[in-house]
Design an enzyme around this catalytic site. Structure first.
Site, PDB file in Angstrom:
ATOM      1  N   GLU A  26      38.017  54.227  38.535  1.00 58.23           N
ATOM      2  CA  GLU A  26      37.974  54.378  37.239  1.00 58.23           C
ATOM      3  C   GLU A  26      36.918  54.896  36.227  1.00 58.23           C
ATOM      4  O   GLU A  26      35.950  54.377  36.570  1.00 58.23           O
ATOM      5  CB  GLU A  26      38.453  53.056  36.518  1.00 58.23           C
ATOM      6  CG  GLU A  26      39.992  52.368  36.696  1.00 58.23           C
ATOM      7  CD  GLU A  26      39.903  50.795  36.488  1.00 58.23           C
ATOM      8  OE1 GLU A  26      39.155  50.534  35.746  1.00 58.23           O
ATOM      9  OE2 GLU A  26      40.574  50.112  37.123  1.00 58.23           O
ATOM     10  N   GLU A  57      43.730  48.190  39.957  1.00 60.53           N
ATOM     11  CA  GLU A  57      42.650  47.672  40.948  1.00 60.53           C
ATOM     12  C   GLU A  57      43.407  47.629  42.458  1.00 60.53           C
ATOM     13  O   GLU A  57      42.819  47.933  43.425  1.00 60.53           O
ATOM     14  CB  GLU A  57      41.843  46.711  40.568  1.00 60.53           C
ATOM     15  CG  GLU A  57      40.763  46.725  39.719  1.00 60.53           C
ATOM     16  CD  GLU A  57      41.273  47.074  38.149  1.00 60.53           C
ATOM     17  OE1 GLU A  57      40.472  47.645  37.347  1.00 60.53           O
ATOM     18  OE2 GLU A  57      42.628  46.547  37.849  1.00 60.53           O
ATOM     19  N   GLN A  79      35.290  48.954  38.490  1.00 60.86           N
ATOM     20  CA  GLN A  79      34.434  49.295  37.231  1.00 60.86           C
ATOM     21  C   GLN A  79      33.374  47.905  37.224  1.00 60.86           C
ATOM     22  O   GLN A  79      32.114  48.115  36.642  1.00 60.86           O
ATOM     23  CB  GLN A  79      34.993  49.435  36.271  1.00 60.86           C
ATOM     24  CG  GLN A  79      34.260  50.313  34.878  1.00 60.86           C
ATOM     25  CD  GLN A  79      35.381  50.899  33.978  1.00 60.86           C
ATOM     26  OE1 GLN A  79      35.630  50.196  33.253  1.00 60.86           O
ATOM     27  NE2 GLN A  79      35.255  52.224  34.039  1.00 60.86           N
ATOM     28  N   ASP A  82      34.434  41.440  37.832  1.00 58.29           N
ATOM     29  CA  ASP A  82      35.509  40.649  37.182  1.00 58.29           C
ATOM     30  C   ASP A  82      36.715  41.287  37.170  1.00 58.29           C
ATOM     31  O   ASP A  82      37.901  40.395  37.198  1.00 58.29           O
ATOM     32  CB  ASP A  82      35.252  40.578  35.754  1.00 58.29           C
ATOM     33  CG  ASP A  82      33.757  40.120  35.465  1.00 58.29           C
ATOM     34  OD1 ASP A  82      32.903  40.756  35.900  1.00 58.29           O
ATOM     35  OD2 ASP A  82      33.640  39.088  34.818  1.00 58.29           O
ATOM     36  N   TYR A  83      36.996  42.576  37.571  1.00 55.53           N
ATOM     37  CA  TYR A  83      38.257  43.227  37.660  1.00 55.53           C
ATOM     38  C   TYR A  83      38.794  43.153  39.052  1.00 55.53           C
ATOM     39  O   TYR A  83      39.879  43.862  39.311  1.00 55.53           O
ATOM     40  CB  TYR A  83      38.315  44.863  37.173  1.00 55.53           C
ATOM     41  CG  TYR A  83      37.533  45.086  35.778  1.00 55.53           C
ATOM     42  CD1 TYR A  83      37.648  43.648  34.986  1.00 55.53           C
ATOM     43  CD2 TYR A  83      37.336  45.994  35.336  1.00 55.53           C
ATOM     44  CE1 TYR A  83      37.201  43.870  33.287  1.00 55.53           C
ATOM     45  CE2 TYR A  83      36.941  46.345  33.906  1.00 55.53           C
ATOM     46  CZ  TYR A  83      36.848  45.269  33.146  1.00 55.53           C
ATOM     47  OH  TYR A  83      36.279  45.450  31.952  1.00 55.53           O
ATOM     48  N   PRO A  86      42.719  41.451  40.928  1.00 55.76           N
ATOM     49  CA  PRO A  86      43.943  42.119  41.302  1.00 55.76           C
ATOM     50  C   PRO A  86      44.173  42.858  42.559  1.00 55.76           C
ATOM     51  O   PRO A  86      45.207  43.089  43.087  1.00 55.76           O
ATOM     52  CB  PRO A  86      44.419  43.163  40.118  1.00 55.76           C
ATOM     53  CG  PRO A  86      43.398  42.853  38.827  1.00 55.76           C
ATOM     54  CD  PRO A  86      42.357  42.385  39.404  1.00 55.76           C
ATOM     55  N   HIS A 126      33.051  40.421  32.070  1.00 56.50           N
ATOM     56  CA  HIS A 126      32.368  41.622  32.551  1.00 56.50           C
ATOM     57  C   HIS A 126      31.063  41.143  33.115  1.00 56.50           C
ATOM     58  O   HIS A 126      29.828  41.663  33.422  1.00 56.50           O
ATOM     59  CB  HIS A 126      31.757  42.497  31.413  1.00 56.50           C
ATOM     60  CG  HIS A 126      32.868  43.106  30.741  1.00 56.50           C
ATOM     61  ND1 HIS A 126      33.748  42.549  29.741  1.00 56.50           N
ATOM     62  CD2 HIS A 126      33.455  44.354  31.090  1.00 56.50           C
ATOM     63  CE1 HIS A 126      34.499  43.515  29.429  1.00 56.50           C
ATOM     64  NE2 HIS A 126      34.642  44.580  30.230  1.00 56.50           N
TER      65      HIS A 126
END
Length: 334
Positions: A26, A57, A79, A82-83, A86, A126
């Site tokens: 991203e 993700e 990015q 924490d992301y 998924p 984040h």
């Protein structure tokens, strides 16, 4: 270089050497990444080798696994760490198992870069440190650098590795080695020896720890940002501690750990992630199993708290000089 520049340089070097290296994620293309780690790469190598992806993700990692199976070496960016959740199924069920389940007919030579940890007041979504989740998964390698020099050398080694690597970048030290005090200005990389980064190709091997500071009184195991926090604390307290930067959690340099603990007779572990189920628990178990008769005190852990990540109380959450100092007094007293 600072750490962001070193990471950018590693990808630049590898893309120039190997046309199969692909950067994706991203905002990594035209914008150059939210932290600018991929700045300039799309302009240099084109939109087919450095490209933006949708905000998905699981799709990013799924595509990367397919690319790797067909001979490419993708370097996807998530990015923020924490992301990454998924994409957990793709990493655990596909990437980590592909070589074994195909009897090495296919591999997944992907390097998943992601900023992790606190330090920017990013709050609960984040700032997480999920390394313990990935060290639990057989087939994944987990790397966390603490200096620009190591960041570039380890990233090059990860990209060349034929197994999937989770490459966590401590964003708190992207621009300088924080010393752990919230009321003091951040340091820069200007005078740090780890900021001397060669322009060209070199590797730091995965699975090799570094002795940051030799000592005789206690062994302190740490990685990422905590290497700098521990070093500052030791300097302030005047403790003769041996600081070991693990650099890679999997594969782990257990030989270096054993050698140090058998010498000092004491061991303390410092990491930013939550205590329960953190990688420090595994380290404590390994040290106890392998060095029990050399230990003169119980293994101590200084970690984040078992709470959701606090936004306004970020600096209280971090292991810092006060809590590290208290643990040192305890372990050296025993």
């Amino acid at each position: 270089m600072n750490m962001i520049q070193a990471i950018n340089s590693a990808m630049d070097v590898m893309m120039a050497r190997d046309p199969d290296v692909i950067v994706m994620g991203e905002d990594v293309g035209y914008f150059g990444g939210v932290f600018r780690a991929t700045a300039g790469l799309q302009a240099k190598y084109g939109k087919t080798r450095v490209f933006d992806t949708p905000i998905t993700e699981c799709g990013i990692i799924g595509v990367a696994v397919g690319m790797g199976a067909y001979g490419l070496r993708p370097v996807p960016e998530i990015q923020f760490a924490d992301y990454i959740y998924p994409a957990l199924d793709q990493l655990v069920s596909e990437a980590a198992r592909l070589r074994y389940r195909s009897n090495a007919d296919f591999i997944a030579p992907i390097t998943v870069r992601s900023p992790f940890g606190g330090g920017i007041f990013g709050g609960q979504t984040h700032s997480q440190s999920p390394e313990g989740i990935f060290t639990h998964v057989s087939g994944l390698k987990t790397v966390i650098p603490s200096t620009p020099y190591d960041a570039k050398g380890l990233l090059i080694a990860a990209i060349e590795d034929n197994d999937p690597v989770i490459f966590f970048e401590p964003k708190r030290i992207y621009n300088g080695p924080f010393h752990g005090h919230y009321d003091r200005p951040a340091r820069t990389w200007a005078d740090h020896p780890g900021a001397e980064v060669p322009e060209g190709y070199y590797k730091v091997p995965l699975g090799k720890a570094a002795v940051v500071r030799p000592g005789e009184a206690v062994t302190i195991l740490c990685y990422g940002t905590m290497v700098h926090v521990v070093a500052t604390t030791i300097e302030e307290l005047g403790v003769d501690a041996e600081i070991i930067d693990l650099r890679t959690l999997v594969p782990l340099d257990i030989e270096a750990i054993e050698e140090s603990v058998r010498k000092t007779g004491r061991c303390m572990i410092v990491h930013e992630a939550t205590r329960t189920g953190g990688f420090g628990a595994e380290l404590s178990a390994l040290v106890t199993e392998r060095c029990f008769y050399h230990l003169e005190a119980p293994v101590e852990r200084v970690t984040g708290f078992d709470t959701p990540y606090p936004h306004s109380l970020e600096w209280a959450y971090f292991p810092g000089p006060v809590r590290i100092g208290e643990a040192l007094k305890k372990i050296l007293k025993d």
